[in-house]
Design a protein around this motif. Structure first.
Motif, short mmCIF file in Angstrom:
data_model
loop_
_atom_site.label_atom_id
_atom_site.label_comp_id
_atom_site.label_asym_id
_atom_site.label_seq_id
_atom_site.Cartn_x
_atom_site.Cartn_y
_atom_site.Cartn_z
N VAL A 169 -51.05 1.33 -31.94
CA VAL A 169 -52.29 0.56 -31.82
C VAL A 169 -51.98 -0.86 -31.39
O VAL A 169 -52.60 -1.40 -30.45
CB VAL A 169 -53.06 0.59 -33.14
CG1 VAL A 169 -54.30 -0.31 -33.05
CG2 VAL A 169 -53.45 2.02 -33.50
N ARG A 170 -51.02 -1.50 -32.07
CA ARG A 170 -50.70 -2.89 -31.80
C ARG A 170 -50.21 -3.12 -30.36
O ARG A 170 -50.54 -4.12 -29.73
CB ARG A 170 -49.64 -3.36 -32.79
CG ARG A 170 -49.26 -4.84 -32.69
CD ARG A 170 -48.31 -5.23 -33.81
NE ARG A 170 -47.05 -4.49 -33.75
CZ ARG A 170 -46.67 -3.56 -34.61
NH1 ARG A 170 -47.47 -3.21 -35.62
NH2 ARG A 170 -45.50 -2.95 -34.49
N GLY A 230 -58.10 5.18 -35.56
CA GLY A 230 -58.60 5.79 -34.33
C GLY A 230 -57.63 6.78 -33.72
O GLY A 230 -57.76 7.12 -32.53
N GLY A 273 -50.98 -1.45 -27.75
CA GLY A 273 -51.95 -1.05 -26.73
C GLY A 273 -51.72 0.35 -26.19
O GLY A 273 -52.51 0.84 -25.39
N GLY A 276 -46.49 2.48 -20.83
CA GLY A 276 -47.88 2.04 -20.71
C GLY A 276 -48.39 1.90 -19.29
O GLY A 276 -49.51 1.42 -19.10
N ALA A 325 -51.96 3.18 -27.76
CA ALA A 325 -53.05 4.07 -28.20
C ALA A 325 -54.23 3.96 -27.25
O ALA A 325 -54.85 4.96 -26.88
CB ALA A 325 -53.46 3.74 -29.63
N HIS A 326 -54.54 2.74 -26.84
CA HIS A 326 -55.64 2.52 -25.90
C HIS A 326 -55.36 3.18 -24.56
O HIS A 326 -56.29 3.59 -23.85
CB HIS A 326 -55.88 1.03 -25.71
CG HIS A 326 -57.05 0.71 -24.84
ND1 HIS A 326 -58.35 0.99 -25.21
CD2 HIS A 326 -57.13 0.14 -23.60
CE1 HIS A 326 -59.17 0.60 -24.25
NE2 HIS A 326 -58.46 0.10 -23.27
N ARG A 327 -54.07 3.34 -24.22
CA ARG A 327 -53.70 3.98 -22.95
C ARG A 327 -53.69 5.51 -23.07
O ARG A 327 -53.45 6.19 -22.07
CB ARG A 327 -52.32 3.49 -22.50
CG ARG A 327 -52.17 1.97 -22.38
CD ARG A 327 -52.72 1.44 -21.08
NE ARG A 327 -52.77 -0.01 -21.09
CZ ARG A 327 -51.88 -0.81 -20.50
NH1 ARG A 327 -50.82 -0.29 -19.89
NH2 ARG A 327 -52.04 -2.12 -20.53
N GLY A 328 -53.89 6.04 -24.27
CA GLY A 328 -53.98 7.49 -24.42
C GLY A 328 -53.06 8.12 -25.45
O GLY A 328 -53.23 9.29 -25.81
N TYR A 329 -52.07 7.36 -25.94
CA TYR A 329 -51.12 7.91 -26.91
C TYR A 329 -51.75 7.90 -28.31
O TYR A 329 -51.57 6.97 -29.08
CB TYR A 329 -49.84 7.08 -26.93
CG TYR A 329 -49.04 7.10 -25.64
CD1 TYR A 329 -48.00 8.01 -25.45
CD2 TYR A 329 -49.31 6.18 -24.62
CE1 TYR A 329 -47.26 8.02 -24.29
CE2 TYR A 329 -48.57 6.18 -23.45
CZ TYR A 329 -47.55 7.10 -23.28
OH TYR A 329 -46.81 7.11 -22.13
N ARG A 330 -52.49 8.96 -28.63
CA ARG A 330 -53.32 8.90 -29.84
C ARG A 330 -52.97 9.93 -30.90
O ARG A 330 -53.46 9.82 -32.02
CB ARG A 330 -54.80 9.05 -29.46
CG ARG A 330 -55.33 7.89 -28.63
CD ARG A 330 -56.84 7.92 -28.53
NE ARG A 330 -57.32 6.87 -27.63
CZ ARG A 330 -57.59 7.04 -26.34
NH1 ARG A 330 -57.45 8.24 -25.81
NH2 ARG A 330 -58.01 6.05 -25.60
N ARG A 332 -50.42 2.26 -16.45
CA ARG A 332 -51.71 2.92 -16.31
C ARG A 332 -51.76 3.87 -15.13
O ARG A 332 -52.36 4.96 -15.21
CB ARG A 332 -52.82 1.86 -16.13
CG ARG A 332 -53.10 1.01 -17.36
CD ARG A 332 -54.20 0.00 -17.05
NE ARG A 332 -54.44 -0.92 -18.13
CZ ARG A 332 -55.27 -0.70 -19.16
NH1 ARG A 332 -55.93 0.45 -19.22
NH2 ARG A 332 -55.44 -1.62 -20.10
#
Length: 434
Positions: free
Chosen positions: A84-85, A135, A87, A332, A89-94, A334
């Protein structure tokens, strides 16, 4: 009556030599003569397991970096926070998946799986709750045999009970291994594996919770002949969402040379399985070693680029809290991630090979093509391919974007990557211009 068990492929480095030797002739295995046609992008499957992974899964798994000895609640949650920290996760690694050795050696009084309280003092439901608060999704590991590869309780005889327990914990993803599978008298190895994975698949569906299902069966048939191997992959695609095709990727304690041999070997077998993949059903060549691995930047970037053009799951296995800026930039990126996650969902095919070099082409939904030019050799070389051979339509010119450097260019008919370093890959996104 006791039956022989089957050991997990690649849990130790003993399997690496065999993998490398098998792959010495670049992409020597043969794809099946025909394969079922791919459904339209976004189509729902009317039979088989629900389509819970319309694009390749992305996330983190502890196994390659931490194995059993380094696994605990803090490690898992610290890496989740780093996702999360950073970024990522925001790129899809969830999806954060806990691999083998999370449980106690014995089941509880009602036959239930029990977490190892020394490693997970707050229990697995707590881990799931914490991940969901961030998330993220919660993944867990089990085995369809009598024992896991680490000799913890397997799910054989407990499929419904274990699936209900996982659902109650909020599990979103199950990786089901195939160690210690007994082969009943009168059955073939394939029949035994298919029966157990079918039971696991049905049990997950019966929970009513959408749990992405990762199957490991094909990895246990990699060296059983292509016809059998491919057949196992085909039924795995009916029972789950993705499958491990072959040997495990190298672990953290391996030398950098062994890690590269492992990446190269897994690429070589997986690239040859493109005809067996279809949108929503993914070949999985195992974890990304991008991070604290001893690999060069070119080697880390190659794995990321090759996995992306093969539409492979992007599942990191490293200490995410210690990611260098270089490694974070690779994970990361994109534009590289967009190639992997392209909604058309097609695995890139090999369109040209020359010794240790290979060119792969992947069609993208907007009509572009991702073209990977891979130098697997030990010396720098210039790689090229004509546009038509790469699957591009006839055009006046072609616009190229290097997805790693961000440089743009044009060419009339031939795509060229000059002086590609050893073990490096150039990944272009190409568009025809008329």
């Amino acid at each position: 009556m006791s039956h022989p068990s089957v050991s997990r492929i690649g849990r130790t480095l003993a399997g690496l030599t065999a993998v490398t030797a098998c792959s010495a002739g670049l992409l020597s295995a043969t794809a099946p003569a025909s394969a079922a046609p791919s459904p339209a992008p976004g189509a729902r499957y009317e039979s088989g397991y629900p389509n819970l992974a319309p694009t390749p899964p992305m996330g983190w798994n502890n196994w390659s970096y931490y194995q059993c000895g380094g696994l605990n609640e803090q490690v898992v949650l610290d890496n989740a926070r780093a996702l999360v920290r950073s970024g990522l996760a925001h790129r899809g690694y969830r999806t954060v998946t806990i691999d083998d050795c999370w449980m106690a050696k014995q089941r509880g009084p009602q036959g239930e799986l029990v977490a190892d309280t020394a490693k997970f003092p707050h229990g697995m439901a707590h881990v799931g709750q914490e991940l969901h608060k961030m998330g993220l999704k919660f993944g867990i590991y089990e085995d369809v045999g009598t024992l896991t590869c680490g000799k913890y309780p397997g799910s054989l005889g407990h499929f419904e009970q274990d699936a209900k327990l996982f659902a109650s914990w909020g599990v979103d993803y199950l990786k089901a291994d195939g160690c210690n599978v007994p082969i009943p008298k009168g059955q073939t190895k394939e029949q035994a594996y298919r029966a157990l994975y079918t039971q696991q698949s049905r049990a997950l569906r019966a929970t009513g919770r959408p749990i992405t299902f990762s199957i490991s069966a094909p990895a246990y048939f990699q060296f059983s002949g292509d016809a059998l191997w491919h057949r196992v992959i085909k039924w795995s695609a009916e029972l789950g969402n993705l499958w491990r095709g072959g040997a495990d990727i190298a672990v953290q304690q391996s030398t950098p040379a062994a890690k590269w041999a492992s990446i190269s070997g897994n690429f070589r077998y997986n690239a040859n399985l493109a005809e067996l993949q279809r949108p929503g059903r993914w070949n999985d060549p195992d974890f990304l070693l991008v991070g604290d691995s001893g690999l060069s930047r070119d080697e880390m970037q190659s794995q990321m680029s090759l996995w992306a053009v093969m539409a492979a799951p992007l599942i990191s296995s490293t200490d995410l809290g210690r990611l260098s800026p270089q490694a974070q930039s690779i994970l990361g990126n994109r534009e590289v991630i967009a190639v992997d996650q392209d909604p058309l969902g097609v695995q890139g095919h090999i369109v040209q090979q020359d010794g240790d070099a290979a060119v792969l082409s992947k069609p993208l939904r907007n009509g572009d093509r991702a073209i990977a030019l891979f130098n697997g050799g030990s010396t720098a070389r210039t790689l090229s391919i004509r546009a038509a051979a790469a699957g591009l339509p006839a055009a006046d010119s072609y616009r190229l974007r290097d997805l790693v450097t961000g440089r743009n260019g044009r060419t009339a008919r031939t795509l060229i990557a000059r002086n590609v370093p050893p073990h490096a890959t150039v990944l272009y996104r190409v568009r025809a211009e008329r």
